[in-house]
Design an enzyme around this catalytic site. Structure first.
Site, PDB file in Angstrom:
ATOM      1  N   SER A   1      47.879 -39.305  69.475  1.00 18.67           N
ATOM      2  CA  SER A   1      47.337 -39.010  68.159  1.00 18.67           C
ATOM      3  C   SER A   1      46.315 -37.862  68.269  1.00 18.67           C
ATOM      4  CB  SER A   1      46.721 -40.293  67.583  1.00 18.67           C
ATOM      5  OG  SER A   1      46.610 -40.241  66.205  1.00 18.67           O
TER       6      SER A   1
ATOM      7  N   ASP B   1      57.368 -41.875  62.226  1.00 21.52           N
ATOM      8  CA  ASP B   1      55.913 -41.730  62.153  1.00 21.52           C
ATOM      9  C   ASP B   1      55.580 -40.655  61.121  1.00 21.52           C
ATOM     10  OD1 ASP B   1      53.196 -41.298  62.545  1.00 21.52           O
ATOM     11  OD2 ASP B   1      53.458 -40.314  64.489  1.00 21.52           O
TER      12      ASP B   1
ATOM     13  N   HIS C   1      54.180 -44.243  65.710  1.00 24.73           N
ATOM     14  CA  HIS C   1      53.039 -43.484  66.202  1.00 24.73           C
ATOM     15  C   HIS C   1      52.594 -43.954  67.593  1.00 24.73           C
ATOM     16  CE1 HIS C   1      49.934 -40.567  65.176  1.00 24.73           C
ATOM     17  NE2 HIS C   1      48.977 -41.408  65.532  1.00 24.73           N
TER      18      HIS C   1
END
Length: 502
Positions: free
Chosen positions: A190, A431, A456
């Site tokens: 991320s 995602d 994710h």
């Protein structure tokens, strides 16, 4: 996303603003894993036997790496953790696997990030985890209250400072353990994935390669479409269940309709079993928005939260009204609670406050929704309104073009083709943040590894027996690429030594 929900002292206006201005800050938070606890979700903790292998250290870190004012030389204690269990040692030039902490305490990551612990044994790798400044125990200015005091103390809170921290810690570790010849592979998910990719670009002499999982490095400066994130959320729900999607799409007007009636907010409060009476209908809308986006972003097997929500919505008794169906979806996802806290996602935790600062300074991702292009009500990203909200909150204006100025972004393929190497961009195409990810190979060594059904950061979470085959294949592909980098590094090391002896 896993951030612990303990509060800490802050200026009262900051706490108040965090709780009431969610609609002005509609940038969904990043993070390697889901932040809420839901039914059938295993606790994100480390077993006692594993925890004994992790040793905590503190590095005397420089406050400001880019200035020579006397106050820039102030230091603070930055936490890092090492697992020596499988390391082959410096004499064998065994690799160092490094996890870059992001917008949360490192405590939450140690039991959740499986890529290092799963792959350290075959590589005989040293495992290193470094905490991001201003999170966890890596706090400048001695206390969190002082560090978060105002824009002057927060001014040292940036991604550039963070990756410079990582470089300093890694060079210290390599020197301390005589591991100068050990290749370093950095891993992040991320926001941490963005840091890993940017680190390889900025510090190629420190890291041999980077695995950037679910890193939306194109979601800046209007490179990725503003509506991309919510379009994928909508697609996830629509592909899961057309009727579920239609129910959600129609529910927003129904909420407005009920709220406009006499005692309408009280009726909504009772219907959705809110812990406190609703003051405005946007409290409920924001809560539902958070649930749907979180479920899509972390739509992990085997539970698949989007399917869980839709099963609740579609499983309501025949003849049930739209909002009762929506509430059934909430119960299915969050569990059958005595009441539902509409502010659950926006309390002033260290993660929420820290990420709010980061988005108000440099991490400006223009995520929004237009009219009739998603299952959500319109909420276009407006930079002027966003800037005003940030000025009210912190007294600073965001710098929406700085990320692409400092790291690149426009013509990214050409930039990486010319200057980049040894980076894996991994994404799951379900995602929502994959719309800002690198989804195509750029060169032989800057590559994209995608899965159609992935969510994710799923690839860097611990491997499980129940993992679907496509996830197993994705992880094997990433490992094969990293093995190639390390093999080439060892060959170069031998050639370099032979040349020096000649």
């Amino acid at each position: 996303m896993g951030s612990t929900r303990h509060s800490f002292p802050l200026l009262s206006f900051l706490v108040f603003s965090l709780c009431v201005s969610a609609t002005q800050f509609n940038i969904p938070r990043l993070g390697t894993y889901r932040r809420t606890r839901i039914p059938n979700d295993q606790p994100k903790t480390m077993s006692p036997s594993k925890s004994k292998d992790f040793h905590t250290f503190f590095y005397k870190q420089t406050l400001d790496h880019f200035n020579y004012r006397p106050d820039s030389y102030t230091t603070f204690r930055q936490r890092y953790v090492i697992n020596f269990k499988y390391w082959g040692g410096a004499n064998s030039s065994a690799p160092i696997f490094v996890y870059f902490g992001a917008e949360e305490s490192l405590d939450d990551d140690l039991g959740v990030i499986g890529f290092l612990t799963d792959n350290a044994p075959p590589f005989k790798a040293l495992q290193v985890y470094i905490e991001h400044r201003y999170y966890g125990k890596s706090i400048p200015f001695a206390t969190r209250k002082e560090a978060m005091k105002n824009a002057s103390t927060l001014g040292y809170f940036s991604s550039a400072q963070a990756i410079a921290d990582y470089a300093a810690v890694l060079l210290h570790i390599k020197k301390k353990y005589s591991a100068e010849q050990s290749p370093v592979i950095v891993v992040g998910g991320s926001y941490g994935g963005m840091l890993a990719a940017w680190f390889r670009l900025k510090y190629p002499h420190v890291a041999l390669g980077a695995l950037a999982s679910s890193a939306p490095i194109l979601y800046f400066d209007d490179i990725a479409p503003k509506v991309g994130y919510y379009s994928i959320v909508t697609k996830d729900f629509k592909e899961t269940s057309e009727s579920c999607y239609e129910t959600i799409r129609k529910s927003w007007n129904k909420i407005d309709e009920v709220a406009s009636k006499r005692n309408g907010l009280l009726l909504l409060s009772k219907q959705f079993r809110t812990c406190r009476p609703l003051k405005v209908n946007n409290e409920l809308k924001d809560y539902l928005d958070e649930i749907y986006t979180e479920a899509a972003q972390y739509n992990d097997p085997p539970n698949y939260p989007v399917s869980t929500i839709c099963s609740g919505i579609n499983g309501a008794a025949k003849g049930t009204d739209i909002l009762s169906k929506i509430f059934a979806g909430v119960v299915a996802y969050m569990g059958n609670r005595s009441c539902y806290d509409m502010g659950e996602y926006n309390y002033p935790t260290e993660t929420n406050v820290g990420w709010r600062w980061q988005t108000c300074s440099e991490m400006v991702m223009p995520i929004g929704r237009g009219h009739n292009d998603t299952m959500f009500p319109p909420a276009p990203f407006d930079l002027n309104s966003f800037t005003k909200a940030c000025e009210d909150l912190f007294g600073v204006k965001p710098k929406p073009h700085w990320v692409t100025t400092y790291y690149g972004g426009q013509d990214l393929k050409l930039i990486f083709h010319r200057f980049g190497s040894n980076i894996i961009f991994s994404n799951g195409l379900r995602d929502p943040y994959s719309t800002g990810g690198v989804l195509e190979n750029i060169s032989d060594s800057v590559v994209a590894v995608n899965t159609v059904n992935g969510s994710h950061c799923l690839d860097i979470l611990p491997a499980k027996q129940s993992d679907p085959q496509w996830l197993v294949v994705q992880r094997k592909a990433e490992i094969k690429i990293i093995q190639g980098w390390i093999a080439n590094y060892y060959n170069d090391l031998v050639d370099f030594r032979d040349e020096n002896r000649a």
